[in-house]
Design a protein around this motif. Structure first.
Motif, PDB file in Angstrom:
ATOM      1  N   LEU A  68      32.494 -80.749  21.446  1.00  0.00           N
ATOM      2  CA  LEU A  68      33.318 -79.644  21.931  1.00  0.00           C
ATOM      3  C   LEU A  68      34.725 -80.119  22.267  1.00  0.00           C
ATOM      4  O   LEU A  68      35.724 -79.457  21.951  1.00  0.00           O
ATOM      5  N   GLY A  69      34.827 -81.297  22.910  1.00  0.00           N
ATOM      6  CA  GLY A  69      36.146 -81.838  23.218  1.00  0.00           C
ATOM      7  C   GLY A  69      36.940 -82.173  21.976  1.00  0.00           C
ATOM      8  O   GLY A  69      38.146 -81.890  21.889  1.00  0.00           O
ATOM      9  N   LEU A  70      36.282 -82.771  20.980  1.00  0.00           N
ATOM     10  CA  LEU A  70      36.970 -83.119  19.738  1.00  0.00           C
ATOM     11  C   LEU A  70      37.350 -81.873  18.949  1.00  0.00           C
ATOM     12  O   LEU A  70      38.404 -81.843  18.294  1.00  0.00           O
ATOM     13  N   LEU A  71      36.505 -80.832  19.002  1.00  0.00           N
ATOM     14  CA  LEU A  71      36.827 -79.600  18.283  1.00  0.00           C
ATOM     15  C   LEU A  71      38.067 -78.925  18.858  1.00  0.00           C
ATOM     16  O   LEU A  71      38.858 -78.335  18.117  1.00  0.00           O
ATOM     17  N   LEU A  72      38.227 -78.998  20.180  1.00  0.00           N
ATOM     18  CA  LEU A  72      39.420 -78.410  20.784  1.00  0.00           C
ATOM     19  C   LEU A  72      40.681 -79.081  20.253  1.00  0.00           C
ATOM     20  O   LEU A  72      41.657 -78.412  19.895  1.00  0.00           O
ATOM     21  N   VAL A  73      40.661 -80.408  20.171  1.00  0.00           N
ATOM     22  CA  VAL A  73      41.819 -81.146  19.672  1.00  0.00           C
ATOM     23  C   VAL A  73      41.993 -80.911  18.171  1.00  0.00           C
ATOM     24  O   VAL A  73      43.096 -80.667  17.675  1.00  0.00           O
ATOM     25  N   ALA A  74      40.866 -80.976  17.435  1.00  0.00           N
ATOM     26  CA  ALA A  74      40.940 -80.767  15.983  1.00  0.00           C
ATOM     27  C   ALA A  74      41.405 -79.358  15.638  1.00  0.00           C
ATOM     28  O   ALA A  74      42.096 -79.151  14.637  1.00  0.00           O
ATOM     29  N   GLY A  75      41.016 -78.380  16.477  1.00  0.00           N
ATOM     30  CA  GLY A  75      41.474 -77.017  16.220  1.00  0.00           C
ATOM     31  C   GLY A  75      42.986 -76.897  16.304  1.00  0.00           C
ATOM     32  O   GLY A  75      43.610 -76.178  15.514  1.00  0.00           O
ATOM     33  N   HIS A  76      43.598 -77.613  17.251  1.00  0.00           N
ATOM     34  CA  HIS A  76      45.066 -77.603  17.363  1.00  0.00           C
ATOM     35  C   HIS A  76      45.699 -78.248  16.131  1.00  0.00           C
ATOM     36  O   HIS A  76      46.673 -77.734  15.572  1.00  0.00           O
ATOM     37  N   LYS A  77      45.147 -79.380  15.690  1.00  0.00           N
ATOM     38  CA  LYS A  77      45.681 -80.041  14.502  1.00  0.00           C
ATOM     39  C   LYS A  77      45.482 -79.185  13.254  1.00  0.00           C
ATOM     40  O   LYS A  77      46.348 -79.128  12.373  1.00  0.00           O
ATOM     41  N   THR A  78      44.345 -78.513  13.200  1.00  0.00           N
ATOM     42  CA  THR A  78      44.077 -77.631  12.063  1.00  0.00           C
ATOM     43  C   THR A  78      45.083 -76.493  12.017  1.00  0.00           C
ATOM     44  O   THR A  78      45.578 -76.119  10.942  1.00  0.00           O
ATOM     45  N   GLY A  79      45.395 -75.927  13.192  1.00  0.00           N
ATOM     46  CA  GLY A  79      46.384 -74.856  13.224  1.00  0.00           C
ATOM     47  C   GLY A  79      47.745 -75.304  12.729  1.00  0.00           C
ATOM     48  O   GLY A  79      48.419 -74.568  11.990  1.00  0.00           O
ATOM     49  N   ASP A  80      48.162 -76.517  13.102  1.00  0.00           N
ATOM     50  CA  ASP A  80      49.449 -77.032  12.623  1.00  0.00           C
ATOM     51  C   ASP A  80      49.458 -77.156  11.104  1.00  0.00           C
ATOM     52  O   ASP A  80      50.457 -76.828  10.435  1.00  0.00           O
ATOM     53  N   THR A  81      48.341 -77.640  10.542  1.00  0.00           N
ATOM     54  CA  THR A  81      48.269 -77.792   9.079  1.00  0.00           C
ATOM     55  C   THR A  81      48.268 -76.436   8.394  1.00  0.00           C
ATOM     56  O   THR A  81      48.908 -76.250   7.350  1.00  0.00           O
ATOM     57  N   TRP A  82      47.533 -75.472   8.972  1.00  0.00           N
ATOM     58  CA  TRP A  82      47.524 -74.121   8.407  1.00  0.00           C
ATOM     59  C   TRP A  82      48.948 -73.546   8.354  1.00  0.00           C
ATOM     60  O   TRP A  82      49.357 -72.944   7.351  1.00  0.00           O
ATOM     61  N   LEU A  83      49.692 -73.716   9.444  1.00  0.00           N
ATOM     62  CA  LEU A  83      51.058 -73.180   9.482  1.00  0.00           C
ATOM     63  C   LEU A  83      51.938 -73.855   8.443  1.00  0.00           C
ATOM     64  O   LEU A  83      52.794 -73.205   7.819  1.00  0.00           O
ATOM     65  N   LEU A  84      51.736 -75.152   8.242  1.00  0.00           N
ATOM     66  CA  LEU A  84      52.482 -75.846   7.202  1.00  0.00           C
ATOM     67  C   LEU A  84      52.164 -75.264   5.834  1.00  0.00           C
ATOM     68  O   LEU A  84      53.068 -75.015   5.015  1.00  0.00           O
ATOM     69  N   ILE A  85      50.892 -75.004   5.578  1.00  0.00           N
ATOM     70  CA  ILE A  85      50.491 -74.465   4.280  1.00  0.00           C
ATOM     71  C   ILE A  85      51.075 -73.073   4.069  1.00  0.00           C
ATOM     72  O   ILE A  85      51.514 -72.726   2.959  1.00  0.00           O
ATOM     73  N   THR A  86      51.116 -72.248   5.126  1.00  0.00           N
ATOM     74  CA  THR A  86      51.683 -70.911   4.957  1.00  0.00           C
ATOM     75  C   THR A  86      53.162 -70.969   4.583  1.00  0.00           C
ATOM     76  O   THR A  86      53.638 -70.174   3.761  1.00  0.00           O
ATOM     77  N   SER A  87      53.901 -71.896   5.180  1.00  0.00           N
ATOM     78  CA  SER A  87      55.337 -71.981   4.878  1.00  0.00           C
ATOM     79  C   SER A  87      55.593 -72.534   3.479  1.00  0.00           C
ATOM     80  O   SER A  87      56.623 -72.204   2.861  1.00  0.00           O
ATOM     81  N   LYS A  88      54.684 -73.360   2.970  1.00  0.00           N
ATOM     82  CA  LYS A  88      54.880 -73.957   1.652  1.00  0.00           C
ATOM     83  C   LYS A  88      54.392 -73.069   0.516  1.00  0.00           C
ATOM     84  O   LYS A  88      54.955 -73.102  -0.585  1.00  0.00           O
ATOM     85  N   THR A  89      53.341 -72.296   0.770  1.00  0.00           N
ATOM     86  CA  THR A  89      52.720 -71.530  -0.317  1.00  0.00           C
ATOM     87  C   THR A  89      53.151 -70.073  -0.354  1.00  0.00           C
ATOM     88  O   THR A  89      52.812 -69.369  -1.312  1.00  0.00           O
ATOM     89  N   ARG A  90      53.846 -69.592   0.665  1.00  0.00           N
ATOM     90  CA  ARG A  90      54.292 -68.201   0.698  1.00  0.00           C
ATOM     91  C   ARG A  90      55.809 -68.170   0.789  1.00  0.00           C
ATOM     92  O   ARG A  90      56.396 -68.029   1.862  1.00  0.00           O
TER      93      ARG A  90
END
Length: 428
Positions: free
Chosen positions: A123-145
């Motif tokens: 659960l602790g690692l998922l909280l941190v990984a979720g934040h990192k995942t969100g940053d990567t998602w935002l990067l992908i949105t700016s590059k692909t759209r």
């Protein structure tokens, strides 16, 4: 099996995002997470929030040892970085302790104790990984759209009276007090959610099991699914599309002082840096979820949940991060996911399925109307404005009615107190 399946699915998702980020020449969530074992973390408070979630499965003695070890490791890292003149930050100690708990669970625990400790560390690692995942998602949105749909959204927003322009003017008129308060509320939303989550999980160490449903589950799912909608409906927000923050890519520099004239909308090109993270408003979705879960806490927690919801709505609109139609989409999005997570925890029934289907239908219709009926919405605000509010209110009403039904079923019926036995006559 459920936790193992969820872990494998999460790992596969992280690997896919890592490969997508590498395609654009940037590190992904796995690389960022691995680097923070040694190098200066991006967010120290986030890592300590993950440690706090892990410690819900530990005894008080073990918690003191874990916190002391984390602080000691951070001090050691700080001294080394200071000596070599490296980038300074804290949080490595918290990550090391969470990883240590996972290692101890595998090597020194067995049975239910191993599973419980692994769940806490996960659960602790998922909280941190979720934040990192969100940053990567935002990067992908700016590059692909490369094109954004802000013109469609701002036109549809006329049906609600352009609330972002109105609230933006109020915030500017009450600055700097309002700016400081709203920035604090907007930026510390994860901390407020962590406090509510810790309150809900406070009995885990005694009961030796996690509750069937809690705030952190819904928070993580919202952060996982929300960016997928960003890919389908890319929007950057009024402060970028129509304000000074958009620079040369902005269609005009009018927000929040001057309303836009109504004209036929078109997709507009935008830079490859600004995230397309407006539709729906995930900050609104998270604040709504925080408000819901704070209702069963103390009076102070209920007041705090209400304050954070109102403050988050004011910040998202007043800083020009979102349009009004983003906000109502975020409310419907949050209630639908919360209903699905509660149904998954307690078992699906007819009312739960109906609520999730209703919320999904309303959310889909909102996005379709923003995309294909913006001119009609702007031309007839007295029709479409109330319709948008009624559609959102129908989901809110359905959620309140259904959850009250669930709570009534979960609460055992009160048994009548036994009547005192009548005295028997003494035998002759």
């Amino acid at each position: 099996m459920l936790w193992a399946t969820a872990g494998v699915a999460a790992l596969g998702f992280l690997v896919a995002l890592e490969l997508s980020a590498r395609h654009y020449g940037l590190p992904g969530p796995i690389t960022h997470q691995t680097r923070e074992v040694i190098f200066a973390p991006h967010s120290g408070p986030l890592l300590y929030a993950g440690l706090a979630l892990t410690m819900v499965v530990l005894t008080w003695r073990q918690r003191l040892i874990a916190v002391g070890a984390a602080i000691g490791i951070d001090v050691l890292f700080w001294l080394v970085r200071w000596a070599i003149d490296a980038e300074m930050n804290f949080g490595n100690g918290a990550l090391w302790v969470v990883l240590g708990c996972a290692v101890i669970a595998v090597t020194r625990r067995a049975g239910r104790e191993r599973a419980l400790l692994l769940k806490g560390a996960g659960l602790g690692l998922l909280l941190v990984a979720g934040h990192k995942t969100g940053d990567t998602w935002l990067l992908i949105t700016s590059k692909t759209r490369p094109e954004v749909l802000d013109q469609y959204v701002v036109t549809a927003d006329r049906a609600l009276g352009d609330p972002s322009w109105l609230v933006g003017q109020v915030v500017n008129a009450t600055a700097p007090v309002s700016v400081h308060v709203l920035h604090l509320v907007y930026g510390q939303l994860p901390l407020a959610a962590a406090l509510v989550g810790l309150y809900q999980l406070r009995h885990v160490v005694v009961e030796r099991r996690f509750p069937a449903h809690h705030l952190v589950r819904t928070f993580l799912v919202i952060g996982l699914l929300g960016p997928a909608v960003y890919m389908l409906f890319p929007v950057v927000g009024p402060v970028y599309a129509y304000g000074a923050d958009g620079g040369q890519w902005a269609a005009a520099d009018l927000w929040p002082d001057t309303l836009l004239p109504i004209s036929a909308p078109h997709p507009m090109p935008f830079d490859e840096i600004t995230p397309r993270n407006c539709m729906p408003s995930l900050h609104t979705a998270w604040a709504v979820t925080l408000f819901i879960h704070s209702r069963k806490g103390s009076r102070a927690m209920r007041y705090a949940g209400t304050f954070w919801l109102v403050g988050t709505l004011g910040a998202t609109l007043g800083f020009g991060y979102h349009y009004g139609v983003d906000i109502i989409a975020g409310v419907v999005f949050a209630l639908t996911i919360e209903a699905a997570m509660r149904s998954l925890a307690q078992g699906w029934d007819r009312s739960g399925v109906g609520l999730v289907v209703h919320g999904t239908t309303v959310f889909t219709l909102l996005l379709l109307s923003y995309r294909y009926l913006p001119m009609e919405m702007a031309g007839r605000p007295w029709v479409f404005g109330p319709l948008l509010v009624l559609a959102t209110a129908s989901v809110v009403h359905g959620y309140v009615r259904t959850t009250r039904l669930w709570d009534a079923k979960a609460t055992p019926a009160r048994q009548p107190e036994p009547r005192p036995a009548e005295p028997q006559p003494e035998p002759v």
